[in-house]
Design a protein around this motif. Structure first.
Motif, mmCIF file in Angstrom:
data_model
loop_
_atom_site.group_PDB
_atom_site.id
_atom_site.type_symbol
_atom_site.label_atom_id
_atom_site.label_comp_id
_atom_site.label_asym_id
_atom_site.label_seq_id
_atom_site.Cartn_x
_atom_site.Cartn_y
_atom_site.Cartn_z
ATOM 1 N N MET A 1 0.840 -1.185 0.000
ATOM 2 C CA MET A 1 0.000 0.000 0.000
ATOM 3 C C MET A 1 0.885 1.249 0.000
ATOM 4 O O MET A 1 1.827 1.344 0.768
ATOM 5 N N HIS A 2 0.581 2.176 -0.856
ATOM 6 C CA HIS A 2 1.354 3.406 -0.970
ATOM 7 C C HIS A 2 0.829 4.466 -0.012
ATOM 8 O O HIS A 2 -0.357 4.565 0.239
ATOM 9 N N ASP A 3 1.744 5.266 0.486
ATOM 10 C CA ASP A 3 1.401 6.422 1.297
ATOM 11 C C ASP A 3 1.542 7.634 0.381
ATOM 12 O O ASP A 3 2.666 8.010 0.009
ATOM 13 N N TYR A 4 0.411 8.219 -0.015
ATOM 14 C CA TYR A 4 0.422 9.310 -0.979
ATOM 15 C C TYR A 4 0.136 10.660 -0.338
ATOM 16 O O TYR A 4 -0.571 10.757 0.662
ATOM 17 N N GLU A 5 0.654 11.679 -1.000
ATOM 18 C CA GLU A 5 0.352 13.065 -0.668
ATOM 19 C C GLU A 5 -0.373 13.662 -1.870
ATOM 20 O O GLU A 5 0.091 13.547 -3.001
ATOM 21 N N PHE A 6 -1.515 14.309 -1.628
ATOM 22 C CA PHE A 6 -2.310 14.969 -2.664
ATOM 23 C C PHE A 6 -2.171 16.468 -2.443
ATOM 24 O O PHE A 6 -2.479 16.966 -1.367
ATOM 25 N N GLU A 13 7.433 20.550 -11.092
ATOM 26 C CA GLU A 13 6.727 19.302 -11.396
ATOM 27 C C GLU A 13 5.892 19.353 -12.675
ATOM 28 O O GLU A 13 5.478 18.312 -13.178
ATOM 29 N N ALA A 14 5.665 20.534 -13.234
ATOM 30 C CA ALA A 14 4.889 20.621 -14.474
ATOM 31 C C ALA A 14 5.551 19.805 -15.586
ATOM 32 O O ALA A 14 4.883 19.092 -16.340
ATOM 33 N N ALA A 15 6.875 19.892 -15.681
ATOM 34 C CA ALA A 15 7.603 19.122 -16.704
ATOM 35 C C ALA A 15 7.468 17.626 -16.447
ATOM 36 O O ALA A 15 7.380 16.834 -17.396
ATOM 37 N N GLU A 16 7.431 17.220 -15.182
ATOM 38 C CA GLU A 16 7.270 15.803 -14.849
ATOM 39 C C GLU A 16 5.870 15.310 -15.236
ATOM 40 O O GLU A 16 5.711 14.196 -15.726
ATOM 41 N N VAL A 17 4.861 16.158 -15.053
ATOM 42 C CA VAL A 17 3.499 15.796 -15.475
ATOM 43 C C VAL A 17 3.484 15.594 -16.990
ATOM 44 O O VAL A 17 2.937 14.606 -17.493
ATOM 45 N N PHE A 18 4.087 16.517 -17.731
ATOM 46 C CA PHE A 18 4.111 16.395 -19.188
ATOM 47 C C PHE A 18 4.891 15.155 -19.624
ATOM 48 O O PHE A 18 4.486 14.456 -20.551
ATOM 49 N N ARG A 65 4.714 9.714 -0.730
ATOM 50 C CA ARG A 65 5.197 10.557 0.364
ATOM 51 C C ARG A 65 6.692 10.342 0.645
ATOM 52 O O ARG A 65 7.426 11.291 0.865
ATOM 53 N N GLN A 66 7.160 9.104 0.609
ATOM 54 C CA GLN A 66 8.556 8.803 0.953
ATOM 55 C C GLN A 66 9.538 9.257 -0.125
ATOM 56 O O GLN A 66 10.597 9.794 0.183
ATOM 57 N N THR A 67 9.193 9.020 -1.389
ATOM 58 C CA THR A 67 10.134 9.279 -2.478
ATOM 59 C C THR A 67 9.854 10.566 -3.252
ATOM 60 O O THR A 67 10.718 11.041 -3.978
ATOM 61 N N GLY A 68 8.630 11.081 -3.157
ATOM 62 C CA GLY A 68 8.245 12.248 -3.941
ATOM 63 C C GLY A 68 7.869 11.907 -5.367
ATOM 64 O O GLY A 68 7.522 12.783 -6.154
ATOM 65 N N LYS A 69 7.910 10.626 -5.726
ATOM 66 C CA LYS A 69 7.595 10.191 -7.096
ATOM 67 C C LYS A 69 6.161 10.561 -7.472
ATOM 68 O O LYS A 69 5.219 10.312 -6.719
ATOM 69 N N LEU A 70 6.008 11.145 -8.654
ATOM 70 C CA LEU A 70 4.696 11.497 -9.173
ATOM 71 C C LEU A 70 3.955 10.227 -9.576
ATOM 72 O O LEU A 70 4.421 9.472 -10.428
ATOM 73 N N ALA A 71 2.812 9.969 -8.951
ATOM 74 C CA ALA A 71 2.020 8.774 -9.246
ATOM 75 C C ALA A 71 0.826 9.096 -10.136
ATOM 76 O O ALA A 71 0.409 8.270 -10.941
#
Length: 184
Positions: A1-6, A13-18, A65-71
């Motif tokens: 189970m992932h611990d997410y931040e919304f 992060e805009a470039a990461e979304v793209f 939350r732990q890694t900051g990876k965009l999910a």
């Protein structure tokens, strides 16, 4: 189970979304889904679009939350021209994308968006999806989104979908985040 931040996306992060949108578009080609990859999506919604949405406070992220990876990420609007003349209080989801290696992130993003919409006093959660993607249609219907009309943008032909929010009450209305009238 992932611990997410919304949360709203940060400028970097805009470039990461793209990048994630481009990755999903390639994935659609690989698995034979006709959606963004057949509608000139990357030209209609280039990197500058996501940078603009981030600057306006409408681009949201679901990050580990732990890694900051965009999910997962999407643009969240309080008004939408595609729903012409409809003034019901709603939160509109656009450009929803989930990382292929984060199963369930899209569903979690929708759940968190629904919670946000309720806090804002919205009656509906709304989005649109391409008409000819049966798997995506079934996904949204399982989550409670029902067809409510049609829309078009360039070569894109979509179905407007809305989910009534069960706990909605005019008493639980709160000030919305940044608002924008946009067809994206």
């Amino acid at each position: 189970m992932h611990d997410y931040e919304f949360r709203p996306c940060r400028p970097e992060e805009a470039a990461e979304v793209f990048r994630l949108i481009r990755e999903r578009t390639r994935w659609m080609d690989e698995v034979g889904i006709r959606q963004w990859n057949h509608t000139d999506y990357l030209n209609v919604f280039p990197l500058s679009y996501y940078e603009e949405q981030q600057a306006e406070g409408t681009l949201y992220a679901l990050c580990e939350r732990q890694t900051g990876k965009l999910a997962a990420a999407a643009v969240l609007l309080t008004e939408d021209e595609r729903w012409q003349g409809d003034t019901a209080p709603a939160l509109y989801i656009h450009n929803l994308v989930g990382a292929p290696d984060c199963p369930g992130a899209g569903k979690e993003f929708l759940r968190r968006t629904e919670e946000m919409a309720l806090r804002m006093g919205k009656r509906y959660l709304r989005l649109d999806s391409t008409r000819d993607n049966e798997a995506l249609t079934a996904y949204y219907e399982r989550y409670g989104f029902q067809p409510a009309g049609e829309c078009a943008l360039g070569t894109y032909e979509g179905t407007l979908r809305q989910k009534p929010l069960a706990s909605w009450s005019p008493k639980n209305s709160a000030p919305p985040p940044a608002s924008r009238r946009d067809g994206a």
